[in-house]
Motif scaffolding. Structure first.
Motif, PDB file in Angstrom:
ATOM      1  N   SER A   5      -6.223   0.921   3.177  1.00 51.26           N
ATOM      2  CA  SER A   5      -4.821   0.528   3.087  1.00 51.26           C
ATOM      3  C   SER A   5      -3.953   1.763   3.288  1.00 51.26           C
ATOM      4  O   SER A   5      -4.243   2.827   2.728  1.00 51.26           O
ATOM      5  N   ASN A   7       0.354   2.784   3.853  1.00 55.01           N
ATOM      6  CA  ASN A   7       1.770   2.614   4.193  1.00 55.01           C
ATOM      7  C   ASN A   7       2.091   3.672   5.247  1.00 55.01           C
ATOM      8  O   ASN A   7       2.139   4.866   4.938  1.00 55.01           O
ATOM      9  N   GLN A  34       1.114  -1.183   5.745  1.00 55.55           N
ATOM     10  CA  GLN A  34       2.402  -1.641   5.234  1.00 55.55           C
ATOM     11  C   GLN A  34       3.523  -0.821   5.862  1.00 55.55           C
ATOM     12  O   GLN A  34       3.301   0.278   6.339  1.00 55.55           O
ATOM     13  N   GLU A  35       4.720  -1.389   5.791  1.00 54.21           N
ATOM     14  CA  GLU A  35       5.935  -0.779   6.342  1.00 54.21           C
ATOM     15  C   GLU A  35       5.740  -0.465   7.839  1.00 54.21           C
ATOM     16  O   GLU A  35       5.980   0.651   8.290  1.00 54.21           O
ATOM     17  N   SER A  63      10.440  -3.016   6.807  1.00 53.51           N
ATOM     18  CA  SER A  63       9.318  -3.604   6.074  1.00 53.51           C
ATOM     19  C   SER A  63       8.176  -3.979   7.023  1.00 53.51           C
ATOM     20  O   SER A  63       7.880  -3.267   7.970  1.00 53.51           O
ATOM     21  N   THR A  65       4.042  -5.966   7.486  1.00 57.48           N
ATOM     22  CA  THR A  65       2.641  -5.668   7.187  1.00 57.48           C
ATOM     23  C   THR A  65       1.773  -6.096   8.367  1.00 57.48           C
ATOM     24  O   THR A  65       2.185  -6.903   9.203  1.00 57.48           O
ATOM     25  N   ARG A  90       6.109  -9.255   3.895  1.00 56.97           N
ATOM     26  CA  ARG A  90       5.472  -8.386   2.901  1.00 56.97           C
ATOM     27  C   ARG A  90       4.039  -8.752   2.523  1.00 56.97           C
ATOM     28  O   ARG A  90       3.368  -7.957   1.861  1.00 56.97           O
ATOM     29  N   ASN A 103      -2.948  -8.278   1.453  1.00 50.64           N
ATOM     30  CA  ASN A 103      -2.277  -7.036   1.828  1.00 50.64           C
ATOM     31  C   ASN A 103      -0.800  -7.184   1.495  1.00 50.64           C
ATOM     32  O   ASN A 103      -0.151  -8.144   1.948  1.00 50.64           O
ATOM     33  N   CYS A 104      -0.258  -6.249   0.710  1.00 53.91           N
ATOM     34  CA  CYS A 104       1.107  -6.412   0.191  1.00 53.91           C
ATOM     35  C   CYS A 104       1.929  -5.128   0.293  1.00 53.91           C
ATOM     36  O   CYS A 104       1.428  -4.031   0.033  1.00 53.91           O
ATOM     37  N   TYR A 105       3.183  -5.288   0.640  1.00 54.08           N
ATOM     38  CA  TYR A 105       4.174  -4.217   0.545  1.00 54.08           C
ATOM     39  C   TYR A 105       5.231  -4.680  -0.451  1.00 54.08           C
ATOM     40  O   TYR A 105       6.132  -5.445  -0.120  1.00 54.08           O
ATOM     41  N   GLY A 143      -2.332  -2.392  -1.189  1.00 55.85           N
ATOM     42  CA  GLY A 143      -1.091  -2.047  -0.522  1.00 55.85           C
ATOM     43  C   GLY A 143      -0.254  -1.075  -1.308  1.00 55.85           C
ATOM     44  O   GLY A 143      -0.674  -0.507  -2.327  1.00 55.85           O
TER      45      GLY A 143
END
Length: 251
Positions: A5, A7, A34-35, A63, A65, A90, A103-105, A143
């Protein structure tokens, strides 16, 4: 199974700073970012052998993903299925026979905590979503979760109390999640390891001084504890203000 993972703080920019070299070197089964700050197709991204899943924000350059996976999942869903939370790209969920990958932001509560109230609503919705999945099969939740959970998870805990990412409210929501049958995979293996951070401010030579925060996670269902081989952080990998984190599982 190796999962990564990262960002990337703008995937187009990260592509010019060594993204594909690190991607190839790690040889992951699943690579979550992410992002992304882009729509699919806005950059040339050749990843032979990987399926690509994108969830971009409606607002351009913000933002977003993506998940790059070797194994084809049983199903893929985007967002939480809640209107107010699903405009910023997200969340992506991949269902595999053994587990769900989420998978998360996580939304930042922002300077001045102007988005803290929304963040609290998000956290409750996300916890309910994860618990719902966990009732069916184990979950791997990864994430940029935008919170340093404990004082050990950031360099200057005392001076950051009450700041975005280290409020009592945000930390409390992480505690609630972990008390709902989940595990911080890194802390499960390295409960007392200090100086292990995944994000550094661009100001005050923070990265050179390792004045960072650990805000990128692999949170897993408690019953996956025995499957964890390692949970890693790669601070030497640049290209973003975050570094990649990883999880290796043996099913």
């Amino acid at each position: 199974m190796k999962l990564i993972s990262w960002n990337v703080n703008g995937l187009r920019a990260c592509l010019t700073k060594g993204f594909q070299g690190f991607f190839s070197q790690l040889d992951a089964d699943v690579f979550c970012v992410q992002e992304t700050k882009m729509q699919q197709g806005q950059a040339e991204l050749e990843l032979p052998g990987y399926r690509q899943y994108w969830n971009s924000a409606e607002r351009k350059g913000y933002s977003g993903t993506a998940v790059f996976a070797r194994r084809e999942p049983l199903a893929v869903t985007y967002g939480l299925g809640i209107e107010e939370h699903d405009h910023e790209g997200r969340v992506i969920t991949l269902e595999y026979p053994e587990f769900y990958l989420v998978n998360c932001y996580t939304p930042n509560s922002k300077r001045g905590l102007e988005r803290l109230e929304y963040r609290m609503q998000w956290e409750d919705a996300m916890r309910a979503y994860l618990c719902g999945l966990d009732g069916k099969k184990p979950v791997v939740y990864c994430g940029d979760l935008n919170v340093a959970h404990q004082p050990i998870d950031l360099k200057n805990a005392k001076s950051n109390e009450g700041n975005s990412g280290y409020t009592a409210e945000e930390r409390g929501k992480m505690t609630e999640l972990l008390q709902s049958g989940f595990l911080d995979s890194f802390r499960a293996l390295y409960p007392e390891k200090t100086g292990a951070y995944s994000w550094w401010s661009y100001m005050f030579n923070a990265r050179a001084n390792n004045a960072g925060w650990r805000i990128d996670y692999f949170i897993i269902s408690e019953r996956l504890r025995g499957a964890v081989v390692d949970s890693a952080i790669w601070p030497e990998v640049t290209g973003s203000d975050h570094c990649p984190v990883g999880l290796e599982l043996n099913f």
